[in-house]
Design a protein around this motif. Sequence first.
Motif, short mmCIF file in Angstrom:
data_model
loop_
_atom_site.label_atom_id
_atom_site.label_comp_id
_atom_site.label_asym_id
_atom_site.label_seq_id
_atom_site.Cartn_x
_atom_site.Cartn_y
_atom_site.Cartn_z
N TRP A 113 0.84 -1.20 0.00
CA TRP A 113 0.00 0.00 0.00
C TRP A 113 0.88 1.25 0.00
O TRP A 113 0.60 2.21 -0.72
N LEU A 114 1.92 1.24 0.80
CA LEU A 114 2.83 2.38 0.84
C LEU A 114 3.53 2.58 -0.51
O LEU A 114 3.63 3.71 -1.01
N ILE A 115 4.01 1.47 -1.10
CA ILE A 115 4.68 1.57 -2.40
C ILE A 115 3.74 2.16 -3.44
O ILE A 115 4.11 3.04 -4.23
N GLY A 150 3.56 5.79 -3.29
CA GLY A 150 4.79 6.55 -3.50
C GLY A 150 5.74 6.63 -2.33
O GLY A 150 6.54 7.55 -2.24
N PHE A 151 5.69 5.63 -1.43
CA PHE A 151 6.57 5.68 -0.27
C PHE A 151 7.29 4.35 -0.08
O PHE A 151 6.67 3.29 -0.02
N GLN A 152 8.64 4.42 -0.01
CA GLN A 152 9.46 3.26 0.30
C GLN A 152 10.54 3.59 1.33
O GLN A 152 11.57 2.92 1.40
N GLY A 153 10.30 4.64 2.11
CA GLY A 153 11.24 5.01 3.15
C GLY A 153 12.47 5.74 2.66
O GLY A 153 13.44 5.90 3.42
N VAL A 160 7.31 11.20 1.57
CA VAL A 160 6.41 11.50 2.67
C VAL A 160 5.44 10.34 2.85
O VAL A 160 4.87 9.84 1.88
N VAL A 161 5.24 9.93 4.10
CA VAL A 161 4.30 8.84 4.39
C VAL A 161 2.90 9.28 3.98
O VAL A 161 2.45 10.35 4.39
#
Length: 312
Positions: A249-251, A254-257, A262-263
Amino acid sequence: MEAIRETHFSFPQQVGFYKGKVRDVYAFPDRLAMVATDRISAFDVVLPRPIPYKGQVLNQIAAYFLKATADIVPNWVQAVPDPNVTVGIRCQAFAVEMVIRGYLVGHAWREYNAGKRTLCGVPLPEGLRENDKLPAPIITPTTKAAEGHDQDISKEEILAQGIVSAEDYAVLERYTHALYQRGNEMAAKRGLILADTKYEFGKVDDTIYVIDEIHTPDSSRYFYADSFDERQAKGEAQKQLSKEFVRQWLISNGFQGKDGQVVPTMSDEFVLSVSERYIELYELVTGQAFVKDNENTDILARIEQNILAALA
């Protein structure tokens, strides 16, 4: 729904406090009281919203599996005085996590798909697809970072840098394989496959103990056994119980740390869905009904009182 974001207790004879990604750890001269909060992390980042009942799920699954594996590997647990708390032996932790993989999934697949054919010094054969069963389980250690990202590391690098002695590392390997085998045997009885997992170990005098959690959705990935072969044959994504759906869901948002990312905002509906998935996994892997012990109570007061009683 109330959730535990963090704790701020002060106990008699307390000599230290450590706030991990998920757990708040209270140190005493020879014991630890480990509080499983409802924080959730992914890509080594603590996400902004806690997940109701997640800490209880993690603590109770870990207690279930630690009790079920105590005959093959010593563990640190002395008591589980609260749904969110474990009290046990204070060990000197090894600075590595022992990751063991029976299937090409998650981080291992992302590395393989990027073209790498060696992971933590372990060669991988050509022609594998995502979620394929590996020829044999492999151990792919990571460093245990106090802050930031854990890093892949090979056995050879661990020994060369003196992070773990050769004698101790041999025990860690043996314990890791034994725990993974038992975990898969237990998963099979519940219609699941333990695809991969990780263990942490510590030492007191000459005894090595498994510490922290084992076989929870934060440290492990489970596949459903009944549909595994068919889905692989069709090239379909495996249905799995783990934290991987949160990572995906994060990927997709647009988020992979990575630096500058931004989360994404976690809606109430998404937080509830994550909570329900954790409860589903608890009931599946243990075969027991989940009892929501956080309802109609002051959670923090309950935890504090139960820790005090255990220490007394």
